[in-house]
Design a protein around this motif. Structure first.
Motif, short mmCIF file in Angstrom:
data_model
loop_
_atom_site.label_atom_id
_atom_site.label_comp_id
_atom_site.label_asym_id
_atom_site.label_seq_id
_atom_site.Cartn_x
_atom_site.Cartn_y
_atom_site.Cartn_z
N ASP A 27 52.19 118.65 68.30
CA ASP A 27 53.30 118.06 68.06
C ASP A 27 54.53 118.83 68.76
O ASP A 27 55.34 118.17 69.23
CB ASP A 27 53.37 117.90 66.44
CG ASP A 27 52.71 117.09 65.87
OD1 ASP A 27 51.91 116.24 66.52
OD2 ASP A 27 52.55 117.12 64.80
N ALA A 28 54.39 120.13 68.55
CA ALA A 28 55.43 120.84 69.31
C ALA A 28 55.74 120.83 70.79
O ALA A 28 56.58 120.58 71.51
CB ALA A 28 55.43 122.31 68.94
N MET A 29 54.41 120.81 71.49
CA MET A 29 54.34 120.57 72.90
C MET A 29 54.90 119.37 73.22
O MET A 29 55.71 118.86 74.20
CB MET A 29 52.86 120.48 73.25
CG MET A 29 52.53 120.67 74.62
SD MET A 29 50.70 120.37 75.12
CE MET A 29 50.27 121.86 74.49
N ASP A 30 54.55 118.08 72.50
CA ASP A 30 54.97 116.57 72.81
C ASP A 30 56.36 116.67 72.61
O ASP A 30 57.13 116.19 73.57
CB ASP A 30 54.48 115.76 71.77
CG ASP A 30 52.95 115.33 71.84
OD1 ASP A 30 52.56 115.35 73.26
OD2 ASP A 30 52.35 115.08 70.96
N ARG A 31 57.17 117.33 71.75
CA ARG A 31 58.60 117.19 71.21
C ARG A 31 59.25 118.11 72.38
O ARG A 31 60.43 117.80 72.84
CB ARG A 31 58.58 117.91 69.85
CG ARG A 31 60.36 117.39 69.52
CD ARG A 31 60.18 118.04 68.03
NE ARG A 31 59.90 119.46 67.86
CZ ARG A 31 58.73 119.91 67.31
NH1 ARG A 31 57.98 119.11 66.46
NH2 ARG A 31 58.49 121.09 66.96
N ASP A 32 58.73 119.43 72.57
CA ASP A 32 59.53 120.17 73.11
C ASP A 32 59.20 120.76 74.55
O ASP A 32 59.79 121.65 75.35
CB ASP A 32 59.64 122.04 72.41
CG ASP A 32 59.99 121.41 70.87
OD1 ASP A 32 60.99 120.70 70.69
OD2 ASP A 32 59.50 122.10 69.91
N GLU A 33 57.85 120.45 74.95
CA GLU A 33 57.53 120.97 76.10
C GLU A 33 56.79 119.85 77.01
O GLU A 33 55.54 120.03 77.17
CB GLU A 33 56.55 122.27 75.84
CG GLU A 33 56.92 123.24 75.13
CD GLU A 33 57.88 124.19 75.78
OE1 GLU A 33 57.91 123.92 77.04
OE2 GLU A 33 58.88 125.09 75.11
N PRO A 34 57.61 118.96 77.26
CA PRO A 34 57.11 117.78 78.12
C PRO A 34 56.29 117.99 79.20
O PRO A 34 55.30 117.21 79.59
CB PRO A 34 58.32 116.56 78.24
CG PRO A 34 59.50 117.63 78.16
CD PRO A 34 58.89 118.74 77.20
N ALA A 35 56.75 118.93 80.05
CA ALA A 35 55.74 119.27 81.21
C ALA A 35 54.41 119.77 81.17
O ALA A 35 53.65 119.45 81.58
CB ALA A 35 56.63 120.17 82.08
N ALA A 37 52.90 118.93 78.22
CA ALA A 37 52.15 118.04 77.52
C ALA A 37 51.71 117.02 78.37
O ALA A 37 50.53 116.52 78.43
CB ALA A 37 53.09 117.34 76.72
N ARG A 38 52.29 116.72 79.50
CA ARG A 38 52.08 115.72 80.84
C ARG A 38 50.51 116.38 81.40
O ARG A 38 50.16 115.70 82.30
CB ARG A 38 52.94 115.66 81.74
CG ARG A 38 54.03 114.69 81.25
CD ARG A 38 55.02 114.31 82.28
NE ARG A 38 55.54 115.36 82.74
CZ ARG A 38 56.74 115.65 82.57
NH1 ARG A 38 57.44 115.23 81.55
NH2 ARG A 38 57.60 116.90 83.18
N LEU A 39 50.37 117.79 81.24
CA LEU A 39 49.01 118.34 81.88
C LEU A 39 47.96 117.78 81.13
O LEU A 39 46.81 118.08 81.75
CB LEU A 39 49.15 119.79 81.94
CG LEU A 39 50.24 120.41 82.79
CD1 LEU A 39 50.20 121.84 82.73
CD2 LEU A 39 49.92 119.87 84.31
N HIS A 40 48.02 117.25 80.03
CA HIS A 40 46.81 116.73 79.21
C HIS A 40 46.79 115.15 79.34
O HIS A 40 47.76 114.47 79.34
CB HIS A 40 47.24 117.23 77.68
CG HIS A 40 47.09 118.61 77.28
ND1 HIS A 40 48.50 119.23 77.60
CD2 HIS A 40 46.42 119.54 76.83
CE1 HIS A 40 48.04 120.54 77.54
NE2 HIS A 40 46.97 120.44 76.92
#
Length: 133
Positions: A27-35, A37-40
């Motif tokens: 959830d934190a990755m989706d919200r705060d670390e979009p670059a 998240a996009r590796l997944h």
């Protein structure tokens, strides 16, 4: 970590607690670390897909000293091999750590256990680097 024979898995509260940590991490990755998240693989809402979330939770359970169901289902983690296609540089390592710290904050991982896990997560995150910079 406190002097005890309990595993980090047990000290966190078992399977449900580790799964909650994993969910808060993504959830934190989706919200705060979009670059990052996009590796997944992403779902139809642009969030890290359920399969990745569940697989990481299973890995984390075993890595923290719980049941080794990940190994039974997927074999040895071979983290660097499995992530070789993913460009992991210092910025991605740091993004991963920020998301994990946020997750630990959100689930309230306490004092000595938190300090122990931060060091361990940082070691693994740095080990995963496969690109300079």
């Amino acid at each position: 970590m406190p002097e005890t024979s309990a595993t980090p898995y047990e000290l966190l509260g078992g399977e449900a607690a580790v799964r909650q940590l994993s969910e808060r991490f993504y959830d934190a990755m989706d919200r705060d670390e979009p670059a990052l998240a996009r590796l997944h693989p992403l779902d139809e809402h642009g969030r890290v897909a359920r399969e990745s979330r569940d697989r990481f939770a299973l890995f984390l359970i075993g890595w923290l000293g719980g049941p080794q169901d990940y190994i039974a289902a997927h074999g040895h983690p071979r983290l660097r091999m499995r992530h070789a296609r993913v460009p992991v540089d210092i910025s991605m390592r740091d993004a991963w750590m920020r998301a994990m710290r946020t997750a630990m904050d959100e689930v309230g991982v306490p004092g000595e256990l938190r300090a122990f896990l931060e060091v361990r997560f940082a070691e693994v995150a740095d080990f995963m680097r496969n690109r300079p910079g």
